[in-house]
Design an enzyme around this catalytic site. Structure first.
Site, PDB file in Angstrom:
ATOM      1  N   GLU A 159       0.833  -1.211   0.000  1.00  0.00           N
ATOM      2  CA  GLU A 159       0.000   0.000   0.000  1.00  0.00           C
ATOM      3  C   GLU A 159       0.865   1.257   0.000  1.00  0.00           C
ATOM      4  O   GLU A 159       0.534   2.268  -0.622  1.00  0.00           O
ATOM      5  CB  GLU A 159      -0.942   0.028   1.211  1.00  0.00           C
ATOM      6  CG  GLU A 159      -1.989  -1.076   1.236  1.00  0.00           C
ATOM      7  CD  GLU A 159      -3.119  -0.893   0.224  1.00  0.00           C
ATOM      8  OE1 GLU A 159      -3.171   0.144  -0.469  1.00  0.00           O
ATOM      9  OE2 GLU A 159      -3.960  -1.807   0.118  1.00  0.00           O
ATOM     10  N   ARG A 163       0.311   3.765  -3.197  1.00  0.00           N
ATOM     11  CA  ARG A 163      -0.327   5.055  -2.907  1.00  0.00           C
ATOM     12  C   ARG A 163       0.692   6.184  -2.770  1.00  0.00           C
ATOM     13  O   ARG A 163       0.554   7.231  -3.394  1.00  0.00           O
ATOM     14  CB  ARG A 163      -1.179   4.972  -1.640  1.00  0.00           C
ATOM     15  CG  ARG A 163      -2.290   3.940  -1.744  1.00  0.00           C
ATOM     16  CD  ARG A 163      -3.287   4.029  -0.598  1.00  0.00           C
ATOM     17  NE  ARG A 163      -4.055   2.784  -0.509  1.00  0.00           N
ATOM     18  CZ  ARG A 163      -5.346   2.702  -0.179  1.00  0.00           C
ATOM     19  NH1 ARG A 163      -6.029   3.778   0.099  1.00  0.00           N
ATOM     20  NH2 ARG A 163      -5.952   1.536  -0.111  1.00  0.00           N
ATOM     21  N   ASP A 297      -4.691  -9.429  -8.228  1.00  0.00           N
ATOM     22  CA  ASP A 297      -4.880  -8.459  -9.316  1.00  0.00           C
ATOM     23  C   ASP A 297      -3.628  -7.797  -9.906  1.00  0.00           C
ATOM     24  O   ASP A 297      -3.254  -8.054 -11.041  1.00  0.00           O
ATOM     25  CB  ASP A 297      -5.919  -7.395  -8.910  1.00  0.00           C
ATOM     26  CG  ASP A 297      -5.729  -6.868  -7.484  1.00  0.00           C
ATOM     27  OD1 ASP A 297      -4.640  -7.038  -6.920  1.00  0.00           O
ATOM     28  OD2 ASP A 297      -6.683  -6.278  -6.941  1.00  0.00           O
ATOM     29  N   GLU A 446     -12.698   0.147 -10.106  1.00  0.00           N
ATOM     30  CA  GLU A 446     -12.317  -0.782 -11.183  1.00  0.00           C
ATOM     31  C   GLU A 446     -13.286  -0.810 -12.364  1.00  0.00           C
ATOM     32  O   GLU A 446     -12.863  -0.995 -13.511  1.00  0.00           O
ATOM     33  CB  GLU A 446     -12.138  -2.200 -10.629  1.00  0.00           C
ATOM     34  CG  GLU A 446     -10.975  -2.338  -9.650  1.00  0.00           C
ATOM     35  CD  GLU A 446     -11.329  -1.865  -8.240  1.00  0.00           C
ATOM     36  OE1 GLU A 446     -12.528  -1.665  -7.966  1.00  0.00           O
ATOM     37  OE2 GLU A 446     -10.401  -1.690  -7.427  1.00  0.00           O
ATOM     38  N   THR A 532      -1.479   0.783 -10.349  1.00  0.00           N
ATOM     39  CA  THR A 532      -2.730   0.167  -9.906  1.00  0.00           C
ATOM     40  C   THR A 532      -3.538   1.105  -9.010  1.00  0.00           C
ATOM     41  O   THR A 532      -4.659   0.804  -8.635  1.00  0.00           O
ATOM     42  CB  THR A 532      -2.450  -1.195  -9.226  1.00  0.00           C
ATOM     43  OG1 THR A 532      -3.675  -1.901  -9.092  1.00  0.00           O
ATOM     44  CG2 THR A 532      -1.810  -1.021  -7.848  1.00  0.00           C
TER      45      THR A 532
END
Ligand SMILES: *[C@@H]1O[C@H](CO)[C@@H](O)[C@H](O)[C@H]1NC(C)=O
Ligand SMILES: *[C@@H]1O[C@H](CO)[C@@H](O)[C@H](O)[C@H]1NC(C)=O
Length: 542
Positions: A159, A163, A297, A446, A532
């Site tokens: 993360e 991010r 993913d 998504e 992503t």
């Protein structure tokens, strides 16, 4: 702001990595490079050099379509921007530099390392939406974030990379590499994350304690780790090596890629990697649960994106090979065509457990439609473009047929026996779902992400119309006093919200909505690769 005049047209981003490599200016803050390495590396893998061969363009040739007056589309784009501004202003007033704004309480929360997740994640959206004053103000605040080892406890390295590192790199790239503070900040976070790769086999620790690392305590990669967390730093670390000339980052992810490559054919579903992997050995072959969705993913999503970011050079072909193998398995073993009352010719991406294909869907896996379309363009495979279309249409169908126009987080459907023909049709008026395992909608991006890819790749304006339907439903039903809030059950009318607005609402969801109603040259998919978390990284040499 004068500093940002020039905008897209005159970027200063390097075409080839700087040499010698840039060193960070931490401005007196903690420098993660001073932490002694337990397992130093003698020779780093290098980024490929050379001139890329011409590649087919990803985006549809919009120039061939006469430009009509676009008032309707412009007003949609403005509506998206207004929703963003309202959330941003409340974040600024009530939760400034905190991770999240509580959209119902109006309070502030720390959820992702307490480094200001929403602040950093939103930077490039501010730029793209032409909120330049706000962009400048946000950079001033973000520059002061301290990524030193103040946190007691574990951080989620994945993360942190997608991010924070993604946020700084995206802001640096979209604004034309004019503001060195953003690159310095990216290096600062990356050096923190890089320290989590200092293990005997150089595989990363995904839940990692920064304080222990500084005290010299060794941490090992978990024996059971999510494949997405193990294998999703590639795009961020590669872009950072391109921008700094420092090959440590590219080297770190190359080692992970090689492990995935070596074990790809030995898993229980050859071609795919299971959700759970042992990175301590490393052994990626023991688990029997596979899928393109949650917890896996981005490990797949980053394969074609790495090919594109590397301009097809050097190890790019390794990523292509891995991607094509994985997708041929995914098509055969993880997808199904649902039975619907209108005989819709759509696909849903699902999972595979111990050899059995499931007939479940999840919101998270809706990115796959966009990935297949992108990969289909990069590798000139029309089968993949068609799969991308059917998966995207599957997500659009599910939105449209869900009771409040929003897809739930996890659901089941009745599957046809093959992907192409269906022998039975559900009666009109029947629920699209045989079961709803998790009815929440947490402001996820998504589905709209795939609509954007489909629109940019096929040029079909129907995807803009579908997107508008999604936007109306989502913006109306999630609107709260201070922003937009997650819904606890989209199957219930009226829907109820709860006090959560994750940073991806501003970083991703609203950015994708904004871009689909913008000129296709804005963040062109031929010039940028989106990580992503929807942070756009500039592809060099373009
Ligand atoms: C396209 O993808 C399909 C499914 O993965 C595969 O069977 C086929 O060989 C590919 N075609 C080309 C031209 O690469
Ligand atoms: C959303 O709200 C707008 C304005 O209040 C309204 O015109 C529109 O019909 C609503 N859409 C949905 C899907 O509820």
């Amino acid at each position: 702001m004068d500093a940002y005049a020039g905008g897209y047209k005159s970027h200063l981003c390097p075409k080839i990595p700087p040499s010698p490599a840039l060193t960070p200016d931490t401005q007196g803050r903690f420098n993660w490079r001073t932490v002694k390495s337990h397992h130093p590396i003698e020779q780093y893998s290098q980024l490929p050099s050379g001139k890329p061969s011409p590649r087919p363009s990803v985006q549809y040739n919009f120039k061939s379509v006469p430009k009509e007056s676009n008032e309707r589309i412009d007003s949609r784009r403005d509506a998206v921007r207004e929703v963003f501004k309202r959330c941003w202003n409340n974040y600024r007033e009530r939760a400034w530099t905190k991770d999240e704004l509580g959209p119902i309480s109006g309070g502030a929360k720390d959820t992702f390392g307490s480094w200001g997740a929403t602040l950093v994640d939103s930077l490039d959206t501010l730029w793209i939406m032409d909120l330049k004053q706000e962009f400048a103000e946000a950079i001033d605040a973000a520059t002061k974030i301290d990524f030193g080892p103040k946190i007691d406890g574990e951080i989620n390295v994945f993360e942190t990379i997608i991010r924070y590192l993604g946020g700084f790199l995206g802001a640096y790239d979209v604004s034309g590499c004019h503001d060195a503070r953003l690159l310095n900040k990216a290096i600062e976070v990356a050096d923190l994350a890089y320290a989590a790769f200092d293990t005997p086999n150089r595989m990363p620790v995904s839940r990692w304690n920064p304080k222990k690392a500084v005290f010299g305590e060794e941490q090992l990669p978990a024996e059971s780790m999510l494949i997405a967390e193990a294998a999703s730093a590639s795009v961020e670390f590669t872009r950072l090596s391109q921008l700094t000339g420092d090959m440590r980052y590219f080297d770190a992810i190359s080692r992970v890629t090689n492990v995935l490559d070596e074990q790809q054919a030995s898993t229980k579903l050859p071609g795919m990697w299971p959700i759970s992997v042992n990175m301590r050995k490393p052994d990626l072959t023991f688990d029997g649960f596979f899928g393109l969705g949650a917890m896996a993913d981005s490990a797949y999503e980053y394969l074609p994106k790495m090919y594109q970011l590397l301009n097809g050079l050097g190890p790019a072909t390794q990523y292509q090979k891995m991607y094509e193998y994985a997708m041929s398995t995914a098509i055969t073993h993880t997808m199904f065509r649902p039975m619907t009352h209108d005989k819709a010719d759509i696909l849903i991406a699902s999972g595979n457990v111990n050899g059995e294909r499931e007939s479940k869907g999840q919101h998270l896996v809706c990115f796959a439609g966009g990935m297949f379309a992108l990969g289909g363009r990069l590798f000139e495979n029309t089968t993949h473009i068609n799969v991308g279309r059917k998966l995207s249409n599957g997500c659009a169908w599910t939105y449209k047929n869900a009771p409040n126009g929003i897809m739930p987080e996890v659901f089941s459907m009745t599957a046809c026996s093959t992907l192409s023909v269906c022998e039975y049709t559900a009666p009109a008026g029947s629920s699209p779902f045989s079961e709803v395992g998790d009815g929440r909608y947490v402001l996820r991006p998504e589905a709209i992400e795939s609509m954007l890819y489909m629109y940019r790749i096929t040029g079909e304006s129907k995807y803009q119309d579908i997107a508008w339907g999604m936007f109306e439903a989502v913006s109306n039903l999630t609107r709260t006093e201070f922003g937009n809030a997650a819904i606890s059950n989209v199957m219930k009318t009226p829907v109820e919200t709860y006090d959560s607005m994750e940073s991806f609402w501003l970083a991703e969801t609203l950015k994708y909505f904004y871009l689909i109603f913008s000129d296709p040259s804005e963040i062109s998919l031929d010039e940028f690769v989106l990580n992503t978390e929807a942070h756009p990284f500039r592809i060099p040499h373009r």
